[in-house]
Write an enzyme that holds these catalytic residues in place. Structure first.
Site, PDB file in Angstrom:
ATOM      1  N   LYS A  46       9.028   5.005 -30.971  1.00 15.95           N
ATOM      2  CA  LYS A  46       9.211   6.171 -31.850  1.00 15.95           C
ATOM      3  C   LYS A  46      10.240   7.135 -31.260  1.00 15.95           C
ATOM      4  O   LYS A  46      11.064   7.692 -31.980  1.00 15.95           O
ATOM      5  CB  LYS A  46       7.867   6.891 -32.060  1.00 15.95           C
ATOM      6  N   GLN A  90      -1.105  10.376 -31.367  1.00 16.54           N
ATOM      7  CA  GLN A  90      -1.195   8.921 -31.191  1.00 16.54           C
ATOM      8  C   GLN A  90      -2.653   8.513 -30.987  1.00 16.54           C
ATOM      9  O   GLN A  90      -3.341   9.074 -30.134  1.00 16.54           O
ATOM     10  CB  GLN A  90      -0.339   8.517 -29.976  1.00 16.54           C
ATOM     11  N   ASP A 113       2.334  11.709 -40.173  1.00 11.86           N
ATOM     12  CA  ASP A 113       1.643  10.417 -40.226  1.00 11.86           C
ATOM     13  C   ASP A 113       0.912  10.246 -41.558  1.00 11.86           C
ATOM     14  O   ASP A 113       0.524   9.136 -41.921  1.00 11.86           O
ATOM     15  CB  ASP A 113       0.594  10.331 -39.092  1.00 11.86           C
TER      16      ASP A 113
END
Ligand code: NAP
Length: 265
Positions: A46, A90, A113
């Protein structure tokens, strides 16, 4: 259909050109509260993607001993930090921290997200799949779309997006009877499989020869990554694993962040 790798490269070039024209680089923060090897790999990917298109991305690595309350305070601070256009936490989190509470704490306008129920963003995997298929000229209207798996981050939002595109959507899951599953597969024009079982879809099923299979699965065995679908199915097109939906997911995080930046100005 264009290979996903090529599609993603082209989209990244476009994003890079768009971002170069902005007043400042969009800013993404990645919060990590684990020492997980797979997470480290995802995060490296990422950060590299962000750098490639000119997004400023920062890793906020917190100790795994952090309390739930302290982590929620960090998230509140990020929600209020005007320099941050979007951030992600995460997964997985340490056992003493509720993933649900954390997902709910991320502000909907920064939740790139798309995990918060009120998020302004769609989750990256299903949105990436829809954008890719749409760009390839796939028509959804009146088509039989089958989603295998009903998770909150893939199956359910995938079904919602397909429905919005006027497909006839069926969602199946672990309680679906095998006989019914085989019937749904046989009649499907578009199949999205996200169960997490190597080669769940295989040549024992009957397919429409013009069917498209989107393989979301990532199953690692002895250092090799397998999809949820066997390769070379007797159909029109299937996405590969690796080098398929994972790339679309990564791309869409960048697209969501740019949208977050644009929403904020
Ligand atoms: P998940 O939360 O574990 O959900 C799996 C779903 O599959 C559940 O809804 C489950 O049904 C269903 N299922 C399990 N066994 C089944 C069976 N025998 N028949 C029919 N349905 C069955 O997984 P997820 O997060 O959606 O992820 C699915 C896969 O995609 C995993 O391999 C994951 O690593 C991968 N993934 C890839 C990406 C990417 O970017 N490529 C992104 C996210 C996930 P129940 O609800 O009844 O339990």
């Amino acid at each position: 259909m264009q290979q996903i790798r090529q599609y993603v490269e082209t989209r990244k070039e476009q994003l890079k050109a768009q971002i170069a024209k902005l007043e400042r680089a969009p800013f993404l923060v990645i919060v990590q509260v684990n020492d997980d090897e797979a997470s480290n790999t995802y995060i490296r990917g990422k950060l590299a993607d962000a750098a490639e298109v000119g997004i400023n991305a920062e890793l906020l690595k917190l100790p795994t001993t952090i309390s739930e309350g302290e982590l929620l305070d960090e998230i509140t601070a990020l929600n209020h930090d005007n320099s941050v256009d979007g951030f992600i936490v995460q997964m997985p989190l340490p056992k003493h921290i509720s993933e649900e509470k954390v997902k709910q704490a991320v502000g909907p306008s920064k939740d790139v997200d798309g995990f918060h129920p009120m998020s302004l963003f769609n989750p990256c995997t299903p949105l990436g799949v829809m954008n890719y298929l749409t760009e390839q000229g796939v028509s959804f209207e009146g088509k039989n779309a089958l989603v295998i798996g009903r998770s909150n981050i893939v199956g359910k939002p995938m079904a919602k997006l397909l429905l919005q595109a006027n497909a006839n959507v069926t969602v199946v899951h672990s309680r679906t009877k095998e006989k019914d599953l085989r019937n749904y597969v046989k009649n499907a024009d578009i199949i999205v499989v996200a169960v997490g079982i190597k080669h769940f879809l295989n040549k024992t099923f009957t397919y429409k020869k013009e069917a498209i299979v989107v393989d979301v699965g990532i199953n690692r065995q002895a250092g090799i990554t397998y999809g949820d679908a066997e390769s070379d199915l007797p159909i029109y097109f299937q996405t590969p694993v690796p080098g398929g939906v994972g790339l679309l997911t990564r791309l869409t995080l960048l697209e969501n962040l740019l949208e977050g930046y644009n929403n904020g100005i």
